[in-house]
Design a protein around this motif. Sequence first.
Motif, PDB file in Angstrom:
ATOM      1  N   GLN A 139       0.824  -1.208   0.000  1.00 19.64           N
ATOM      2  CA  GLN A 139       0.000   0.000   0.000  1.00 19.64           C
ATOM      3  C   GLN A 139       0.856   1.256   0.000  1.00 19.64           C
ATOM      4  OE1 GLN A 139      -2.519  -0.447   3.416  1.00 19.64           O
ATOM      5  NE2 GLN A 139      -3.710  -2.124   2.525  1.00 19.64           N
ATOM      6  N   VAL A 166       3.538  10.501  -9.084  1.00 15.08           N
ATOM      7  CA  VAL A 166       2.835  10.886 -10.315  1.00 15.08           C
ATOM      8  C   VAL A 166       2.112  12.216 -10.126  1.00 15.08           C
ATOM      9  CG1 VAL A 166       0.969  10.254 -11.893  1.00 15.08           C
ATOM     10  CG2 VAL A 166       2.603   8.517 -11.126  1.00 15.08           C
ATOM     11  N   PHE A 167       1.457  12.381  -8.957  1.00 12.77           N
ATOM     12  CA  PHE A 167       0.721  13.608  -8.661  1.00 12.77           C
ATOM     13  C   PHE A 167       1.658  14.819  -8.680  1.00 12.77           C
ATOM     14  CE2 PHE A 167      -0.722  16.592  -5.320  1.00 12.77           C
ATOM     15  CZ  PHE A 167      -1.890  17.038  -5.931  1.00 12.77           C
ATOM     16  N   ILE A 175       2.295   1.754  -3.426  1.00 12.21           N
ATOM     17  CA  ILE A 175       1.301   2.284  -4.354  1.00 12.21           C
ATOM     18  C   ILE A 175       1.069   3.771  -4.103  1.00 12.21           C
ATOM     19  CG2 ILE A 175      -1.151   2.188  -4.987  1.00 12.21           C
ATOM     20  CD1 ILE A 175      -1.013  -0.842  -4.474  1.00 12.21           C
ATOM     21  N   ARG A 176       0.927   4.127  -2.809  1.00 15.08           N
ATOM     22  CA  ARG A 176       0.693   5.534  -2.478  1.00 15.08           C
ATOM     23  C   ARG A 176       1.895   6.394  -2.839  1.00 15.08           C
ATOM     24  NH1 ARG A 176      -2.175   4.712   3.463  1.00 15.08           N
ATOM     25  NH2 ARG A 176      -4.134   3.799   2.678  1.00 15.08           N
ATOM     26  N   SER A 177       3.087   5.824  -2.614  1.00 18.49           N
ATOM     27  CA  SER A 177       4.296   6.580  -2.952  1.00 18.49           C
ATOM     28  C   SER A 177       4.378   6.834  -4.461  1.00 18.49           C
ATOM     29  CB  SER A 177       5.526   5.802  -2.473  1.00 18.49           C
ATOM     30  OG  SER A 177       6.717   6.460  -2.843  1.00 18.49           O
ATOM     31  N   GLU A 178       4.061   5.789  -5.239  1.00 17.68           N
ATOM     32  CA  GLU A 178       4.078   5.963  -6.696  1.00 17.68           C
ATOM     33  C   GLU A 178       3.008   6.945  -7.137  1.00 17.68           C
ATOM     34  OE1 GLU A 178       3.632   2.047  -8.226  1.00 17.68           O
ATOM     35  OE2 GLU A 178       5.663   1.401  -7.690  1.00 17.68           O
ATOM     36  N   ALA A 179       1.811   6.859  -6.511  1.00 20.32           N
ATOM     37  CA  ALA A 179       0.729   7.780  -6.866  1.00 20.32           C
ATOM     38  C   ALA A 179       1.112   9.216  -6.522  1.00 20.32           C
ATOM     39  CB  ALA A 179      -0.558   7.384  -6.149  1.00 20.32           C
ATOM     40  N   LEU A 180       1.757   9.384  -5.346  1.00 20.63           N
ATOM     41  CA  LEU A 180       2.186  10.727  -4.948  1.00 20.63           C
ATOM     42  C   LEU A 180       3.238  11.262  -5.899  1.00 20.63           C
ATOM     43  CD1 LEU A 180       1.940  12.944  -2.800  1.00 20.63           C
ATOM     44  CD2 LEU A 180       3.762  11.791  -1.514  1.00 20.63           C
TER      45      LEU A 180
END
Length: 264
Positions: free
Chosen positions: A158, A168-169, A161-166
């Motif tokens: 998790q 990208v953001f 995933i959050r680190s990758e999403a952050l």
Amino acid sequence: MSETSIHQPALLLVDDEQNILSALRRLLRGEGYRIFTANSGAEGIEVLKTESIDVVMSDQRMPGMSGVDFLRQAKDIQPDCVRIVLSGYTELQAVTSAINDGAIYKFLCKPWDDGHLKANIAEAVERRRMVEENRRLTQELRAKNAQLQVLLAERSGQVQIRSEALGVFHEVLDALPVGVLGIDSEGLIAFCNGMAMKLLDSHAIELGQSADTVLPAELLGSAPYFQAGTTRLRVSRTPLGQHSTSRGRLIALLPPDSLPAAED
């Protein structure tokens, strides 16, 4: 093992003299044990193959198989049962070797003292109980460790995933053709994209600085416009925390013909 046997320890008494077995049964009858008897090592082996035994107490000199030899086989069949020799003969070499090999736990002599014998059997039963308890605790610990490893793997996934999403953001924000500044609840600059850096180049912005110290007052106030050099920009101010746990505000520097600026 049945629930009854859990609360009632099982003893196996092995002796080729029936009167000795009878005397031991009478002595131990009121102690809360399930008592099995055998007249030889061979008979004792058969009992061990069918019953879960906590403590085995055997005579040393028996026809066909000595007590030490029997207890060595008992160890192979039920490694956790506590093994005691009760004998009138002190064959020290054989007994010492068996003790050193872990085949027997204790050597008791005939004739016995009733109180001493009861105390030694009770101690052996407690030793077996501790072995079972240690095994149970070890199994519980292994199960909890396995659950923890699964949980850590899930959390790690998790976080990834959050680190990758952050990431990208942040990359998306940095690529926007408008300036974007993030100010946290303590008034520190938490984010500044590439366009904001370019528009506010003269202010030498660094993350972690106090916004009040670095940014011009008209940008932090309520003025709808901000003059960045020769460029006049609209200012949009959005409070954070309406749909997340974030606190602070987001300031966007927009071209003058864009959407109207938001009020504080």
